[in-house]
Scaffold this motif. Structure first.
Motif, PDB file in Angstrom:
ATOM      1  N   SER A   1      34.007  28.873  29.359  1.00 38.95           N
ATOM      2  CA  SER A   1      32.552  28.721  29.217  1.00 38.95           C
ATOM      3  C   SER A   1      31.831  29.377  30.386  1.00 38.95           C
ATOM      4  O   SER A   1      30.745  28.940  30.780  1.00 38.95           O
ATOM      5  N   LEU A   2      32.444  30.431  30.924  1.00 38.73           N
ATOM      6  CA  LEU A   2      31.921  31.075  32.126  1.00 38.73           C
ATOM      7  C   LEU A   2      31.829  32.582  31.919  1.00 38.73           C
ATOM      8  O   LEU A   2      32.801  33.221  31.499  1.00 38.73           O
ATOM      9  N   ILE A   3      30.658  33.135  32.201  1.00 38.81           N
ATOM     10  CA  ILE A   3      30.462  34.584  32.192  1.00 38.81           C
ATOM     11  C   ILE A   3      30.144  35.011  33.618  1.00 38.81           C
ATOM     12  O   ILE A   3      29.178  34.514  34.218  1.00 38.81           O
ATOM     13  N   VAL A   4      30.965  35.894  34.181  1.00 44.51           N
ATOM     14  CA  VAL A   4      30.741  36.390  35.536  1.00 44.51           C
ATOM     15  C   VAL A   4      30.319  37.850  35.436  1.00 44.51           C
ATOM     16  O   VAL A   4      31.089  38.699  34.982  1.00 44.51           O
ATOM     17  N   GLU A   5      29.097  38.137  35.833  1.00 46.77           N
ATOM     18  CA  GLU A   5      28.584  39.489  35.723  1.00 46.77           C
ATOM     19  C   GLU A   5      29.147  40.391  36.822  1.00 46.77           C
ATOM     20  O   GLU A   5      29.677  39.913  37.838  1.00 46.77           O
TER      21      GLU A   5
ATOM     22  N   GLU B   1      22.388  27.232  28.609  1.00 48.78           N
ATOM     23  CA  GLU B   1      23.116  28.093  29.540  1.00 48.78           C
ATOM     24  C   GLU B   1      22.476  27.946  30.919  1.00 48.78           C
ATOM     25  O   GLU B   1      21.248  27.974  31.039  1.00 48.78           O
ATOM     26  N   LEU B   2      23.293  27.756  31.943  1.00 59.32           N
ATOM     27  CA  LEU B   2      22.790  27.776  33.316  1.00 59.32           C
ATOM     28  C   LEU B   2      23.096  29.144  33.910  1.00 59.32           C
ATOM     29  O   LEU B   2      24.225  29.632  33.821  1.00 59.32           O
ATOM     30  N   VAL B   3      22.093  29.749  34.505  1.00 55.77           N
ATOM     31  CA  VAL B   3      22.247  31.059  35.148  1.00 55.77           C
ATOM     32  C   VAL B   3      22.183  30.857  36.654  1.00 55.77           C
ATOM     33  O   VAL B   3      21.137  30.467  37.196  1.00 55.77           O
ATOM     34  N   ILE B   4      23.304  31.104  37.330  1.00 56.55           N
ATOM     35  CA  ILE B   4      23.412  30.856  38.773  1.00 56.55           C
ATOM     36  C   ILE B   4      23.528  32.187  39.509  1.00 56.55           C
ATOM     37  O   ILE B   4      24.351  33.035  39.147  1.00 56.55           O
ATOM     38  N   ARG B   5      22.695  32.361  40.520  1.00 60.16           N
ATOM     39  CA  ARG B   5      22.784  33.553  41.379  1.00 60.16           C
ATOM     40  C   ARG B   5      23.717  33.232  42.540  1.00 60.16           C
ATOM     41  O   ARG B   5      23.371  32.462  43.430  1.00 60.16           O
ATOM     42  N   ALA B   6      24.899  33.830  42.500  1.00 65.24           N
ATOM     43  CA  ALA B   6      25.928  33.501  43.493  1.00 65.24           C
ATOM     44  C   ALA B   6      25.444  33.732  44.913  1.00 65.24           C
ATOM     45  O   ALA B   6      25.721  32.931  45.819  1.00 65.24           O
ATOM     46  N   SER B   7      24.719  34.811  45.137  1.00 69.94           N
ATOM     47  CA  SER B   7      24.271  35.150  46.488  1.00 69.94           C
ATOM     48  C   SER B   7      23.227  34.186  47.021  1.00 69.94           C
ATOM     49  O   SER B   7      22.990  34.133  48.231  1.00 69.94           O
TER      50      SER B   7
ATOM     51  N   GLY C   1      18.967  29.515  40.853  1.00 72.48           N
ATOM     52  CA  GLY C   1      19.046  30.070  39.506  1.00 72.48           C
ATOM     53  C   GLY C   1      18.093  29.382  38.558  1.00 72.48           C
ATOM     54  O   GLY C   1      17.138  28.718  38.978  1.00 72.48           O
ATOM     55  N   ARG C   2      18.370  29.514  37.269  1.00 74.67           N
ATOM     56  CA  ARG C   2      17.494  28.948  36.263  1.00 74.67           C
ATOM     57  C   ARG C   2      18.292  28.388  35.087  1.00 74.67           C
ATOM     58  O   ARG C   2      19.453  28.738  34.894  1.00 74.67           O
ATOM     59  N   VAL C   3      17.621  27.539  34.337  1.00 72.27           N
ATOM     60  CA  VAL C   3      18.178  27.086  33.062  1.00 72.27           C
ATOM     61  C   VAL C   3      17.840  28.141  32.025  1.00 72.27           C
ATOM     62  O   VAL C   3      16.665  28.484  31.839  1.00 72.27           O
ATOM     63  N   GLY C   4      18.869  28.679  31.372  1.00 73.45           N
ATOM     64  CA  GLY C   4      18.674  29.723  30.374  1.00 73.45           C
ATOM     65  C   GLY C   4      18.366  29.159  29.004  1.00 73.45           C
ATOM     66  O   GLY C   4      17.918  28.008  28.869  1.00 73.45           O
ATOM     67  N   PRO C   5      18.632  29.939  27.964  1.00 78.49           N
ATOM     68  CA  PRO C   5      18.277  29.525  26.603  1.00 78.49           C
ATOM     69  C   PRO C   5      19.140  28.382  26.076  1.00 78.49           C
ATOM     70  O   PRO C   5      20.186  28.056  26.642  1.00 78.49           O
ATOM     71  N   ARG C   6      18.696  27.804  24.969  1.00 78.16           N
ATOM     72  CA  ARG C   6      19.480  26.795  24.277  1.00 78.16           C
ATOM     73  C   ARG C   6      20.820  27.386  23.839  1.00 78.16           C
ATOM     74  O   ARG C   6      20.882  28.508  23.331  1.00 78.16           O
ATOM     75  N   LEU C   7      21.862  26.643  24.039  1.00 73.93           N
ATOM     76  CA  LEU C   7      23.201  27.060  23.656  1.00 73.93           C
ATOM     77  C   LEU C   7      24.009  25.771  23.439  1.00 73.93           C
ATOM     78  O   LEU C   7      24.457  25.160  24.406  1.00 73.93           O
ATOM     79  N   PRO C   8      24.143  25.329  22.193  1.00 68.83           N
ATOM     80  CA  PRO C   8      24.724  24.005  21.934  1.00 68.83           C
ATOM     81  C   PRO C   8      26.040  23.725  22.644  1.00 68.83           C
ATOM     82  O   PRO C   8      26.260  22.598  23.105  1.00 68.83           O
ATOM     83  N   ALA C   9      26.902  24.724  22.776  1.00 71.53           N
ATOM     84  CA  ALA C   9      28.192  24.502  23.408  1.00 71.53           C
ATOM     85  C   ALA C   9      28.098  24.443  24.932  1.00 71.53           C
ATOM     86  O   ALA C   9      29.009  23.957  25.593  1.00 71.53           O
TER      87      ALA C   9
END
Length: 297
Positions: free
Chosen positions: A231-235, A194-200, A282-290
């Motif tokens: 495949s996108l989660i927008v907080e 999972e890639l975690v991107i900080r939009a700001s 941002g950061r690279v998050g945990p393993r997530l095969p998909a």
């Protein structure tokens, strides 16, 4: 990438498109920089290039063609590569680009499939080029905005690539037509993370958000967001217009790199010393095969 020996591999890439700016010389520069970018994104060095040209030879002043080719040649020379030929077609619509061959050590290839959990994400070049191009076509962009857009698009990713290699980066991609989200998702899926991107934190070109609020988002941007949707989660709290920028299709955009946390500061310092615009986004998050993208405010 084709491995020739234990110490040598070639990178082969091709790209061409219709004019994105009005000046033929700068169109040639942008198209050449864009085609060369794939070699840099893989940690390689451009060696040779061949022109790909479509031009309405019977209906348009050939001086325009000469200026396009001149712009491309100057950019090829700047990259330290050689123009070794090409192919042209009489076509009613102008198109120009390059087929590029580069060199890389097989064990030092940078891939979009090598991102590791905990790494930091760094993006070079600001976003919004597609939105600016749409404004330019609608005559809603100032001459200064066009100048700035050309400056960003025609800039080679060579210095960014050198800093990337020096920092030991093994995972990267260039950000082009699929936008930051689309190319980021390709990296996430290929790497199984999972890639975690900080939009700001994402760098955005001047006036782009205002233009997005005016509705000047290209069709490709909407298509990119639609492609990523599953495949996108927008907080909560993420500006929807900023999301349009994250999905905005770029031409000759920057590099998205995943770098080890302990080397983040050195990489950013090196990029700045080379006068390369860059941001920690941002950061690279945990393993997530998909693979998945998570966007935070």
């Amino acid at each position: 990438m084709v491995k020739l020996t234990d110490e040598l591999a070639i990178i082969q890439t091709v790209d061409f498109f219709t004019p994105i700016v009005n000046d033929p010389y700068f169109f040639g520069q942008v198209a050449a920089a864009n085609a060369l970018s794939d070699v840099y994104a893989m940690g390689g060095r451009p060696l040779t290039a061949m022109n790909l040209v479509c031009f309405p030879a019977k209906n348009m002043d050939k001086e325009i063609l000469f200026r396009i080719l001149e712009g491309g040649l100057d950019k090829i020379r700047e990259a330290g590569a050689l123009l070794v030929g090409g192919h042209s077609v009489d076509d009613p619509e102008i198109k120009y680009g390059l087929s590029v061959t580069g060199l890389v050590h097989p064990e030092k290839v940078v891939s979009n499939a090598a991102a590791e959990p905990g790494q930091a994400l760094v993006l070079t070049k600001p976003l919004g080029l597609g939105i600016l191009a749409t404004a330019l076509k609608g005559r809603l962009a100032s001459a200064e905005l066009e100048r700035r857009m050309i400056e960003v698009m025609s800039r080679l990713n060579d210095q960014a690539a050198e800093a990337m290699i020096a920092a030991g980066v093994r995972a990267a991609t260039d950000v082009t037509g699929f936008g930051l989200l689309g190319h980021g998702l390709e990296m996430a899926q290929a790497s199984g993370v999972e890639l975690v991107i900080r939009a700001s934190a994402a760098p955005v070109m001047d006036e782009v958000l205002d233009l997005a609020r005016m509705g000047l988002v290209p069709a490709g941007g909407h298509a990119n967001l639609s492609f990523c949707a599953r495949s996108l989660i927008v907080e909560e709290g993420v500006d929807p217009f900023l999301m349009s920028v994250l999905g905005d299709p770029q031409t000759s955009g920057g590099l998205l790199m995943a770098v080890a946390e302990e080397r983040l500061g050195g990489l950013l310092d090196d990029l700045r010393s080379r006068r390369v615009e860059a941001a920690f986004i941002g950061r690279v998050g945990p393993r997530l095969p998909a693979g998945r993208i998570r966007v935070q405010a």
